[in-house]
Design an enzyme around this catalytic site. Structure first.
Site, short mmCIF file in Angstrom:
data_model
loop_
_atom_site.label_atom_id
_atom_site.label_comp_id
_atom_site.label_asym_id
_atom_site.label_seq_id
_atom_site.Cartn_x
_atom_site.Cartn_y
_atom_site.Cartn_z
N PHE A 16 38.98 27.07 35.55
CA PHE A 16 40.24 27.80 35.57
C PHE A 16 40.85 27.84 36.96
O PHE A 16 40.15 28.13 37.94
CB PHE A 16 40.02 29.25 35.13
CG PHE A 16 39.60 29.43 33.70
CD1 PHE A 16 40.53 29.78 32.73
CD2 PHE A 16 38.28 29.26 33.32
CE1 PHE A 16 40.15 29.97 31.41
CE2 PHE A 16 37.88 29.44 32.00
CZ PHE A 16 38.81 29.79 31.04
N ASP A 17 42.15 27.58 37.04
CA ASP A 17 42.92 28.00 38.20
C ASP A 17 42.91 29.53 38.21
O ASP A 17 42.52 30.18 37.22
CB ASP A 17 44.34 27.45 38.09
CG ASP A 17 45.23 27.92 39.22
OD1 ASP A 17 44.83 27.80 40.38
OD2 ASP A 17 46.33 28.44 38.92
N MET A 18 43.37 30.14 39.31
CA MET A 18 43.34 31.60 39.39
C MET A 18 44.74 32.21 39.41
O MET A 18 45.15 32.88 38.46
CB MET A 18 42.56 32.05 40.64
CG MET A 18 42.42 33.56 40.76
SD MET A 18 41.48 34.06 42.23
CE MET A 18 42.62 33.59 43.53
#
Length: 234
Positions: A16-18
């Site tokens: 996941f990106d944040m």
């Protein structure tokens, strides 16, 4: 609008990106930048600003310096910007985006290892995730300060997969920005884009990944179509 490939989704891990994907931080960051510009009597150039989303520190400097030209001394602008941004994200829990907790919990129950691949520096990323209560879901992090090349280069996603000991092709990647999607696709991952501030451009849409409105829709699709595989580790 939702673009979905209705096929069986096979994976061993999720990355996941944040900012803008897990956490609703992009609007906070944009407002801090806008306020910094006004404090320095600079125009807020939204198109230029949107081009930095998903990039690491070096990429942000390059885009803003090119976009603003001789209007700015970048170090002064960055200091004014971070003076407004860091007091918020270092001390306040940023809300998680719609569907985040439900998806993370479901993946955890399925014993799917998860990592974060964010352009944010490591210490700040940990602080943000901890304050928002979702850090325990993630086994590994790869961050902007740990790679030579930032998004849209695939290095940060490849590092996350390596740390999870899963081949990139068997990773689901989740992103909001066009820069992030380009990085994940270049890493040969199975990519979902959940747009935030940046609308997918035609070049990004042409990459052929899945584009949906929220992570709760992702959750529903994975429940229906998931096929969790084993093997193919590094």
């Amino acid at each position: 609008m939702t673009f979905v490939k209705e096929i069986k989704i096979d994976y061993q891990a999720a990355i996941f990106d944040m900012d803008g994907l897990l956490l609703d931080t992009e609007r906070v960051c944009q407002q801090a930048f806008r306020d910094a510009c006004y404090s320095l009597s600079l125009p807020f150039l939204e198109d230029i600003y949107l081009g930095i989303i998903g990039r690491n520190a070096q990429g942000i400097e390059a885009v803003l310096t090119a976009g603003y030209g001789n209007k700015i001394a970048y170090d002064i602008l960055r200091e004014a910007w971070m003076d407004r941004y860091h007091p918020i994200v270092n001390h306040q829990a940023i809300p998680v985006k719609k569907g985040v907790v439900e998806l993370l919990q479901w993946l955890k129950e399925k014993n799917i290892p998860m990592a974060v691949a964010t352009s944010t520096p490591r210490d700040l990323a940990i602080t943000k995730l901890k304050l928002s209560g979702i850090l325990p879901y993630f086994e590994k992090l790869s961050t902007g300060c740990e790679v030579q090349y930032g998004k849209p280069h695939p290095e940060i996603f490849l590092l996350a997969a390596k740390r999870l000991q899963v081949s990139p092709e068997q990773c689901l990647a989740f992103e909001d920005s066009n820069n992030g999607v380009s990085a994940a696709v270049a890493a040969n991952m199975q990519v979902y884009q959940i747009p935030d501030l940046v609308v997918p451009c035609a070049r990004t849409v042409a990459l052929g990944h899945r584009i949906v409105e929220s992570l709760d829709i992702v959750h529903q699709q994975l429940v229906r179509h998931t096929s969790i595989t084993k093997g193919n580790k590094y």
